[in-house]
Design a protein around this motif. Structure first.
Motif, PDB file in Angstrom:
ATOM      1  N   GLY A 122     -70.859   8.875  37.283  1.00 45.14           N
ATOM      2  CA  GLY A 122     -69.772   9.406  38.117  1.00 45.14           C
ATOM      3  C   GLY A 122     -69.564  10.912  38.009  1.00 45.14           C
ATOM      4  N   GLY A 123     -70.522  11.657  37.471  1.00 44.06           N
ATOM      5  CA  GLY A 123     -70.343  13.100  37.348  1.00 44.06           C
ATOM      6  C   GLY A 123     -69.620  13.426  36.068  1.00 44.06           C
ATOM      7  N   MET A 124     -69.164  14.673  35.968  1.00 43.43           N
ATOM      8  CA  MET A 124     -68.557  15.134  34.715  1.00 43.43           C
ATOM      9  C   MET A 124     -67.070  14.780  34.698  1.00 43.43           C
ATOM     10  SD  MET A 124     -69.170  16.291  31.855  1.00 43.43           S
ATOM     11  CE  MET A 124     -70.442  17.434  31.405  1.00 43.43           C
ATOM     12  N   ARG A 125     -66.806  13.534  34.359  1.00 37.72           N
ATOM     13  CA  ARG A 125     -65.405  13.122  34.218  1.00 37.72           C
ATOM     14  C   ARG A 125     -65.090  12.991  32.736  1.00 37.72           C
ATOM     15  NH1 ARG A 125     -65.192   9.928  39.236  1.00 37.72           N
ATOM     16  NH2 ARG A 125     -65.552   7.958  38.157  1.00 37.72           N
ATOM     17  N   LEU A 126     -63.928  13.521  32.346  1.00 35.38           N
ATOM     18  CA  LEU A 126     -63.607  13.544  30.908  1.00 35.38           C
ATOM     19  C   LEU A 126     -62.659  12.404  30.539  1.00 35.38           C
ATOM     20  CD1 LEU A 126     -63.043  17.375  30.364  1.00 35.38           C
ATOM     21  CD2 LEU A 126     -65.168  16.064  30.247  1.00 35.38           C
ATOM     22  N   ILE A 127     -62.892  11.847  29.387  1.00 39.47           N
ATOM     23  CA  ILE A 127     -61.945  10.862  28.856  1.00 39.47           C
ATOM     24  C   ILE A 127     -61.706  11.162  27.374  1.00 39.47           C
ATOM     25  CG2 ILE A 127     -62.371   8.890  30.401  1.00 39.47           C
ATOM     26  CD1 ILE A 127     -64.284   7.811  28.198  1.00 39.47           C
ATOM     27  N   ASP A 128     -60.570  10.661  26.879  1.00 35.27           N
ATOM     28  CA  ASP A 128     -60.257  10.828  25.457  1.00 35.27           C
ATOM     29  C   ASP A 128     -60.555   9.528  24.731  1.00 35.27           C
ATOM     30  OD1 ASP A 128     -59.416  13.368  25.930  1.00 35.27           O
ATOM     31  OD2 ASP A 128     -57.320  12.805  26.204  1.00 35.27           O
ATOM     32  N   VAL A 129     -61.330   9.615  23.666  1.00 33.35           N
ATOM     33  CA  VAL A 129     -61.613   8.398  22.904  1.00 33.35           C
ATOM     34  C   VAL A 129     -61.256   8.642  21.437  1.00 33.35           C
ATOM     35  CG1 VAL A 129     -63.472   7.503  24.373  1.00 33.35           C
ATOM     36  CG2 VAL A 129     -64.007   9.107  22.534  1.00 33.35           C
ATOM     37  N   PRO A 130     -60.834   7.585  20.776  1.00 30.61           N
ATOM     38  CA  PRO A 130     -60.464   7.769  19.368  1.00 30.61           C
ATOM     39  C   PRO A 130     -61.641   7.567  18.410  1.00 30.61           C
ATOM     40  CG  PRO A 130     -59.741   5.616  20.164  1.00 30.61           C
ATOM     41  CD  PRO A 130     -60.485   6.266  21.296  1.00 30.61           C
ATOM     42  N   LEU A 131     -61.728   8.445  17.435  1.00 28.88           N
ATOM     43  CA  LEU A 131     -62.556   8.167  16.265  1.00 28.88           C
ATOM     44  C   LEU A 131     -61.574   7.532  15.298  1.00 28.88           C
ATOM     45  CD1 LEU A 131     -64.443  11.500  15.534  1.00 28.88           C
ATOM     46  CD2 LEU A 131     -65.402   9.396  16.433  1.00 28.88           C
ATOM     47  N   ASP A 132     -61.775   6.289  14.995  1.00 29.00           N
ATOM     48  CA  ASP A 132     -60.732   5.543  14.309  1.00 29.00           C
ATOM     49  C   ASP A 132     -61.216   5.082  12.943  1.00 29.00           C
ATOM     50  OD1 ASP A 132     -58.567   4.029  13.707  1.00 29.00           O
ATOM     51  OD2 ASP A 132     -58.467   3.021  15.644  1.00 29.00           O
ATOM     52  N   ILE A 133     -60.467   5.416  11.907  1.00 30.73           N
ATOM     53  CA  ILE A 133     -60.852   4.954  10.565  1.00 30.73           C
ATOM     54  C   ILE A 133     -59.715   4.105  10.032  1.00 30.73           C
ATOM     55  CG2 ILE A 133     -61.570   5.660   8.257  1.00 30.73           C
ATOM     56  CD1 ILE A 133     -61.600   8.576   9.517  1.00 30.73           C
TER      57      ILE A 133
END
Ligand code: BG6
Length: 477
Positions: A379-390
């Motif tokens: 879908g092109g350069m779409r940004l999302i936020d993802v967690p690095l979760d510990i």
């Protein structure tokens, strides 16, 4: 590693805190092999009980609150280390007997799990009967005073009998695993500390959200409210650990000196930067006023506020604090919300993305770092936020030693003689000096808390407090 042999004398041993936290916690440390065989725990309170009755009381407490499988042999062996003496804090009864039970060569700690009105009397009796040696330790519970004046008076009373190095003022939040991890993360990694300032941090949120009401403790709570019960101590301590300068060493006074500087750098809080709330009756669930049996109470069971630490590192960075009872979730976290990247090469349509480091105190202690990445796919350069979760429990694996409860850890620190995680007298006074004018302002203005629904996230005004600044509270799940 087992601690040195000790005699721990718990005043108020038949009370609620002893039953729920102190005694089951001691059992867990025994079970984990941290308590040496020679250790002795002596319960002391006004009620008449013999050793066996006390042991049954403790066995019951362990069964109810121990959170460990029932293992008769271990429990019996622990119980054989316990004794009980009925003492009269204001009279002569029991003191000679208590003295005869103590072991000369052991570390000696007295736990004052009683109301602060008895601190003075107990301290006097301990001296009078020669029970307190120069290196005996006194553990005192919160609330440490009701305001600056009473805290000073308590400090003065204790100082008449003991040296500051003997006094362990408990704030059990400092014993929580993640709270200590906060220091490890800040000062053990190169990654965060260079960014840990007003230049890179947009704001900080500290949330301690509880689902319980005040049922059962109404008498105490209605005189205190969320400000005295939670903010003056627990939230203030969290704020200190987040905001403080790196101490030169992880040593009691080095750490406490830095925390004290933070409290002293706090600006007075503007009245319009604070929201007070009180849960009301909803669908048959009793409201706060019914819980405390005070139909006209104007005590807050919720508080949200914006504060500022006025120093070089934090100038202009708001710290938002909130805590309350009967809220939707039991969740506590500290979130460091970083600023937007200075320029988005992806254009305005890519939206707003921010790094957030969230330190979860409970439940499921751990840390989460929100990072911005490209949404996978064509879908092109779409940004999302993802967690690095510990999650600490997961990261450490099933074979890791169980994470000790705050009280267990703190009691072991008392025996080791380590005051790092205990509040110094001047810290407590400084926290009251900041809190007192806020409460005095409410009283003089006749401020009435805003009602909120039990099971909600507090009064709407608390959302507005953030909204006005173009920010929002993180959702607590
Ligand atoms: C105590 C407060 O100090 O902390 C209580 O007096 C509060 O009102 C409790 O419920 C919260 O502790 P925890 O460890 O359950 O978050």
């Amino acid at each position: 590693i087992p601690v040195d042999p000790f005699d721990l004398i718990i005043f108020g041993a038949s009370g609620d805190l002893a039953r729920r936290k102190i005694l089951p916690g001691l059992f867990r440390r025994y079970r984990a092999g941290q308590m040496p065989e020679q250790a002795r725990i002596i319960g002391a309170a006004r009620s008449e009980m013999d050793d066996d009755e006390f042991r049954s009381f403790v066995a019951e407490a362990v069964r109810e609150f121990g959170d460990v499988p029932y293992e008769k042999d271990i429990l019996d062996s622990f119980l054989s280390r316990l004794g009980y003496v009925a003492v009269d804090a204001q009279g002569e009864g029991g003191w000679a007997e208590l003295s005869s039970r103590l072991t000369g060569s052991h570390v000696r700690a007295f736990y004052f799990s009683v109301g602060p009105n008895l601190f003075g009397a107990l301290a006097e009796k301990l001296q009078e009967h020669g029970l307190a040696t120069p290196d005996s330790r006194m553990v005192v519970e919160k609330p440490f005073g009701h305001d600056l004046e009473s805290a000073r008076a308590l400090n003065a009373t204790l100082a008449q009998h003991f040296d500051e190095t003997q006094i362990y003022r408990i704030d059990h939040y400092l014993g929580k695993e993640t709270v200590q991890n906060l220091m490890a993360v800040r000062f053990g990694n190169m990654l965060f500390e260079p960014l840990w300032n007003a230049q890179y941090v947009d704001h900080i949120q500290i949330t301690v959200s509880e689902t319980v009401g005040v049922g059962g403790r109404g008498g105490y709570y209605d005189q205190s409210g969320a400000m005295r019960d939670m903010v003056q101590n627990h939230l203030m301590q969290l704020l200190c650990l987040i905001a403080m300068e790196p101490p030169a060493r992880f040593e009691p006074d080095a750490v406490r000196d830095e925390k004290l500087k933070v409290i002293r750098a706090l600006d007075p809080v503007m009245p319009h930067h604070i929201v007070r709330g009180q849960y009301h009756r909803l669908d048959g669930t009793p409201g706060y006023r019914e819980d405390v049996e005070n139909p006209r109470s104007t005590t807050e069971s919720f508080v949200a506020m914006k504060c500022h630490v006025s120093n070089w590192r934090w100038a202009g960075t708001p710290f938002y604090l909130r805590t309350g009872k009967k809220l939707r979730t039991r969740a506590s976290e500290i979130a460091v919300v970083f600023k937007d990247a200075p320029h988005s090469i992806f254009g305005a349509e890519s939206g707003r993305h921010r790094n957030v480091l969230a330190i979860r105190l409970q439940p499921n202690e751990g840390m989460q770092l929100d990072m911005t990445i490209k949404e996978p796919g064509p879908g092109g350069m779409r940004l999302i936020d993802v967690p690095l979760d510990i999650s600490f429990a997961e990261a450490l694996g099933p074979d890791a030693e169980e994470i000790p409860d705050a009280y267990e850890r703190l009691i072991m620190d008392v025996i080791r003689g380590n005051q790092t995680l205990f509040m110094r007298g001047d810290e407590v006074e400084a926290a009251w000096a900041w809190t007192d004018p806020i409460i005095a302002g409410w009283e003089s203005r006749g401020d009435v808390p805003k009602p909120y629904d039990p099971g909600s996230s507090g009064p709407d005004d608390s959302l507005m407090l953030m909204h006005r600044d173009g920010r929002k509270w993180r959702e607590m799940r």
